[in-house]
Motif scaffolding. Sequence first.
Motif, PDB file in Angstrom:
ATOM      1  N   LEU A 124     -39.266  22.601 -15.041  1.00 44.10           N
ATOM      2  CA  LEU A 124     -38.664  22.093 -13.812  1.00 44.10           C
ATOM      3  C   LEU A 124     -37.892  23.211 -13.108  1.00 44.10           C
ATOM      4  CD1 LEU A 124     -37.322  18.612 -15.026  1.00 44.10           C
ATOM      5  CD2 LEU A 124     -39.525  19.155 -13.972  1.00 44.10           C
ATOM      6  N   THR A 151     -35.559  28.047 -14.635  1.00 44.73           N
ATOM      7  CA  THR A 151     -36.107  26.928 -15.391  1.00 44.73           C
ATOM      8  C   THR A 151     -35.197  26.781 -16.603  1.00 44.73           C
ATOM      9  OG1 THR A 151     -37.481  28.313 -16.773  1.00 44.73           O
ATOM     10  CG2 THR A 151     -38.471  27.532 -14.729  1.00 44.73           C
ATOM     11  N   ARG A 163     -31.583  19.807 -12.719  1.00 46.01           N
ATOM     12  CA  ARG A 163     -32.676  19.329 -13.579  1.00 46.01           C
ATOM     13  C   ARG A 163     -32.354  17.963 -14.160  1.00 46.01           C
ATOM     14  NH1 ARG A 163     -34.113  24.625 -13.850  1.00 46.01           N
ATOM     15  NH2 ARG A 163     -32.263  25.310 -14.954  1.00 46.01           N
TER      16      ARG A 163
END
Lengths: 248, 263
Positions: free
Chosen positions: B190, B224, B258
């Motif tokens: 993500l 990420t 996230r």
Amino acid sequence: MASSEGKIPLIINGKRTDGRDMEDLRNLRIEVGVIPEADGSAFVEWGGNKIVCGVYGPRECIPRHGASPYHALIKCRYMMSPFASLEEHSRSGPSRRSTELSKVIREVFENLIIAEKFPNTQIDVYIDVLQADGGTRTASVTAAAVALANAGIPMKDMVASVAVGKAGGMLAIDLNKLEDNFGQSDVPFAISHRDRKVLLLQMDGLLTRDEVIQMLEMAERGCDKVHEVQADALKRFYEKGEEEAVKW
Amino acid sequence: MGDEVKDIIMSSIRRDIMNNTLSKGVRFDGRKFDEYRPIEVQRGVIKTAEGSAMGKIGETLVLVATKFDVVKPFSDRPKEGVMVTNSELLPLASPGFEPGPPNENSIEVARVVDRALRSAECVDLSSFFIEDEKVLGLYVDLYVLNHSGNYTDTATLAATAALMDTKLPKIEGGKIIRGEYTGMLNPTKLPVTTTMVKVGENWLVDPSRDEERVLETSMTIGTTEGHVCAMQKGKGSLSKDELITAMDIAFKRGDDIRNILKG
């Protein structure tokens, strides 16, 4: 249109493919003030159409030599997003179709906006179709009218818009994409609320004179319904104290 | 160009007030220096697309929609699918945006988001192979609908959310059957970006439009889970220490975002 007509039954047991009667509109939802940076804005969800309109102005005319010392220029840009249809990813940017629609939508509002009040300026009306399901031009006019009202641009009248078409041999209001693609005719109308003037009228297909008159009468009734939703959206916006989250 | 200029120039009084509040450790809108505006994501807003999401940070709104087409692969990667990211800074989104072909800002945001998604390897392009000369092309369209500052982070947020929402099309005889799907794309990572700007001596996360008007340095860092996946310095300059601090902040805020994406 002609090549594919009649292959798909559009009227079954007197009802349309989405269960509507001939004079039923699809669900219409209007939200005002969805673009806080704009001077006025509106979001219209109408059946499977999702359309956003932002208005800027009156503001300085660009290019300046295009300005008129007598009235504001009204500029309109209708654009279809490349992801707006179920088919392939289309090219972004102006097309012949979007250029024409920008023009006919502009011509609706040139009748309404009191442009003489703002010489040497322009008023920008930006319309973006995020999701398309037939009848995007009428939904665009409906959205733009609300956005202009939200921008506080003085207008002589309000306008609502709806298309009447012929699907499965019957006259039906507010065609969806299937009916638009496989029907025999599509006639978009925009009608001013108080004056009852037709401000947008286009047509394709074959119709008799009586059919056209009947369609105009259906459109008038339809536009009244659309006007109610427009007025209600504006009232809700100016009445509400707390910001509500907009459902896109 | 009138509005473009008006949009960039800020009155000196407003600038003074901003610097004064910053010297007291608070931002114009009351936020802490490393605090984002409220973040919201709404998925599945466009039914004609294979995936979509509306990202909202403060008042800034970006719609991202994904679509698949059958395309020819690049000749140097004949077994891999293609991903294309485009952006539209819609003129309805800000008095400073004008109609016309994409300008450098529009191209930059598309490329930064593209790099973040691509480097994160959240989409397995080798799974997009159909047959010789035929692969799936994934179009990621970024639509900036309201620009009240920091459309870059809002765009990445919406892009990742749109990938999470993306359905894989059914393919028969080398063609896409529209409206029928075989499953979800399920991005494995993500990626999100965190943009920080320097105003005076202060680093501010998630700049508002006012802060963007006076910034000296701008830095965007994509992360990420555990990796930096993109970086883009805009205006100005920054020191090594500042970069390290910026990365630390980007990981922290990135994890926050996230969590919102997962939630």
